[in-house]
Scaffold this motif. Structure first.
Motif, PDB file in Angstrom:
ATOM      1  N   ARG A  17     -26.874  21.904 -42.469  1.00 51.19           N
ATOM      2  CA  ARG A  17     -27.704  20.703 -42.564  1.00 51.19           C
ATOM      3  C   ARG A  17     -28.786  20.640 -41.487  1.00 51.19           C
ATOM      4  O   ARG A  17     -29.946  20.375 -41.802  1.00 51.19           O
ATOM      5  CB  ARG A  17     -26.830  19.455 -42.528  1.00 51.19           C
ATOM      6  CG  ARG A  17     -26.096  19.245 -43.816  1.00 51.19           C
ATOM      7  CD  ARG A  17     -25.393  17.910 -43.800  1.00 51.19           C
ATOM      8  NE  ARG A  17     -24.658  17.745 -45.028  1.00 51.19           N
ATOM      9  CZ  ARG A  17     -23.400  17.384 -45.093  1.00 51.19           C
ATOM     10  NH1 ARG A  17     -22.734  17.144 -43.993  1.00 51.19           N
ATOM     11  NH2 ARG A  17     -22.809  17.240 -46.256  1.00 51.19           N
ATOM     12  N   THR A  63     -32.714  20.825 -42.371  1.00 49.19           N
ATOM     13  CA  THR A  63     -33.557  19.687 -42.000  1.00 49.19           C
ATOM     14  C   THR A  63     -34.743  20.147 -41.161  1.00 49.19           C
ATOM     15  O   THR A  63     -35.884  19.743 -41.416  1.00 49.19           O
ATOM     16  CB  THR A  63     -32.735  18.639 -41.222  1.00 49.19           C
ATOM     17  OG1 THR A  63     -31.637  18.240 -42.041  1.00 49.19           O
ATOM     18  CG2 THR A  63     -33.580  17.436 -40.884  1.00 49.19           C
ATOM     19  N   TRP A 100     -38.680  19.858 -42.267  1.00 43.18           N
ATOM     20  CA  TRP A 100     -39.718  19.202 -41.460  1.00 43.18           C
ATOM     21  C   TRP A 100     -40.812  20.203 -41.063  1.00 43.18           C
ATOM     22  O   TRP A 100     -41.987  19.855 -40.968  1.00 43.18           O
ATOM     23  CB  TRP A 100     -39.118  18.526 -40.226  1.00 43.18           C
ATOM     24  CG  TRP A 100     -38.530  17.196 -40.565  1.00 43.18           C
ATOM     25  CD1 TRP A 100     -37.215  16.880 -40.665  1.00 43.18           C
ATOM     26  CD2 TRP A 100     -39.250  16.015 -40.903  1.00 43.18           C
ATOM     27  NE1 TRP A 100     -37.063  15.571 -41.038  1.00 43.18           N
ATOM     28  CE2 TRP A 100     -38.302  15.007 -41.183  1.00 43.18           C
ATOM     29  CE3 TRP A 100     -40.600  15.682 -40.995  1.00 43.18           C
ATOM     30  CZ2 TRP A 100     -38.653  13.714 -41.548  1.00 43.18           C
ATOM     31  CZ3 TRP A 100     -40.956  14.387 -41.356  1.00 43.18           C
ATOM     32  CH2 TRP A 100     -39.990  13.426 -41.628  1.00 43.18           C
ATOM     33  N   ALA A 142     -38.136  15.182 -46.756  1.00 42.31           N
ATOM     34  CA  ALA A 142     -37.656  15.389 -45.384  1.00 42.31           C
ATOM     35  C   ALA A 142     -36.953  14.146 -44.849  1.00 42.31           C
ATOM     36  O   ALA A 142     -35.902  14.236 -44.210  1.00 42.31           O
ATOM     37  CB  ALA A 142     -38.829  15.768 -44.482  1.00 42.31           C
ATOM     38  N   ALA A 165     -33.575  13.685 -46.699  1.00 38.74           N
ATOM     39  CA  ALA A 165     -32.588  14.656 -46.230  1.00 38.74           C
ATOM     40  C   ALA A 165     -32.080  14.293 -44.848  1.00 38.74           C
ATOM     41  O   ALA A 165     -30.872  14.334 -44.577  1.00 38.74           O
ATOM     42  CB  ALA A 165     -33.209  16.059 -46.219  1.00 38.74           C
ATOM     43  N   THR A 166     -32.972  13.922 -43.955  1.00 30.37           N
ATOM     44  CA  THR A 166     -32.563  13.576 -42.591  1.00 30.37           C
ATOM     45  C   THR A 166     -31.624  12.374 -42.592  1.00 30.37           C
ATOM     46  O   THR A 166     -30.558  12.410 -41.964  1.00 30.37           O
ATOM     47  CB  THR A 166     -33.800  13.278 -41.724  1.00 30.37           C
ATOM     48  OG1 THR A 166     -34.657  14.415 -41.736  1.00 30.37           O
ATOM     49  CG2 THR A 166     -33.402  12.950 -40.305  1.00 30.37           C
ATOM     50  N   TRP A 219     -28.240  13.326 -44.578  1.00 25.17           N
ATOM     51  CA  TRP A 219     -27.377  14.294 -43.934  1.00 25.17           C
ATOM     52  C   TRP A 219     -26.841  13.813 -42.592  1.00 25.17           C
ATOM     53  O   TRP A 219     -25.763  14.196 -42.176  1.00 25.17           O
ATOM     54  CB  TRP A 219     -28.118  15.609 -43.743  1.00 25.17           C
ATOM     55  CG  TRP A 219     -28.341  16.339 -45.023  1.00 25.17           C
ATOM     56  CD1 TRP A 219     -27.648  16.179 -46.185  1.00 25.17           C
ATOM     57  CD2 TRP A 219     -29.306  17.343 -45.278  1.00 25.17           C
ATOM     58  NE1 TRP A 219     -28.133  17.010 -47.141  1.00 25.17           N
ATOM     59  CE2 TRP A 219     -29.156  17.759 -46.619  1.00 25.17           C
ATOM     60  CE3 TRP A 219     -30.291  17.944 -44.517  1.00 25.17           C
ATOM     61  CZ2 TRP A 219     -29.928  18.731 -47.202  1.00 25.17           C
ATOM     62  CZ3 TRP A 219     -31.063  18.924 -45.096  1.00 25.17           C
ATOM     63  CH2 TRP A 219     -30.897  19.317 -46.423  1.00 25.17           C
TER      64      TRP A 219
END
Length: 155
Positions: A103, A107, A111, A137, A140-141, A144
């Motif tokens: 992860r 990430t 980015w 992005a 996901a950040t 996660w």
């Protein structure tokens, strides 16, 4: 003779007044029909406007129901994803280490791609591309790492 002239004058006068009365009655009937038709047109226009408002309300209700179902489905998907994540059992140490670094690595890579796209994208297409990569992005950040802290054991 005067009686005959009087009788003829009475008949003529009665006929003239009868014709005038008939014409007035016909004109009044015509005006009344026009007024009834105007009222009927106004009633139909009102009914049509009311039907349009009912259709608009039904459309808004259906749209609201669709959005509600869409949001409920999204939340059910999120709950299933979290439940599936919680069901992953511990494995070998190196597998857990790779799983743990996946992860953060993805990430950072996402980015980095976002920054590269921002710097290298064509100015005409930049807006759509940047919005899409920034959305990915950020999602996901937050997904996660949003709820990934150490969990305390309940005794």
């Amino acid at each position: 003779m005067s009686e005959l002239i009087g009788l003829a004058a009475s008949a003529a006068g009665g006929g003239v007044f009868g014709l005038i009365g008939t014409l007035i009655g016909r004109a009044a009937g015509y005006a009344e029909r026009r007024q009834d038709q105007a009222q009927e047109r106004a009633r139909w226009a009102h009914d049509a406007a009311l039907a349009a408002l009912h259709m608009q309300a039904a459309e808004r209700h259906a749209d609201g129901q669709f959005r509600l179902a869409e949001a409920a489905g999204a939340w059910r998907g999120l709950a299933a994803s979290i439940e599936a994540e919680a069901g992953i059992a511990a494995s070998y140490r190196w597998v857990d280490a790779v799983r743990g670094i996946t992860r953060p690595a993805l990430t950072l890579l996402l980015w980095l791609i976002t920054c590269l796209v921002f710097l290298g994208a064509d100015p005409a297409a930049r807006s759509a591309i940047i919005e899409t990569t920034t959305f990915a992005a950020t999602a996901a950040t937050l997904w996660w790492f949003g709820d990934r802290g150490q969990k305390r054991e309940v005794r």
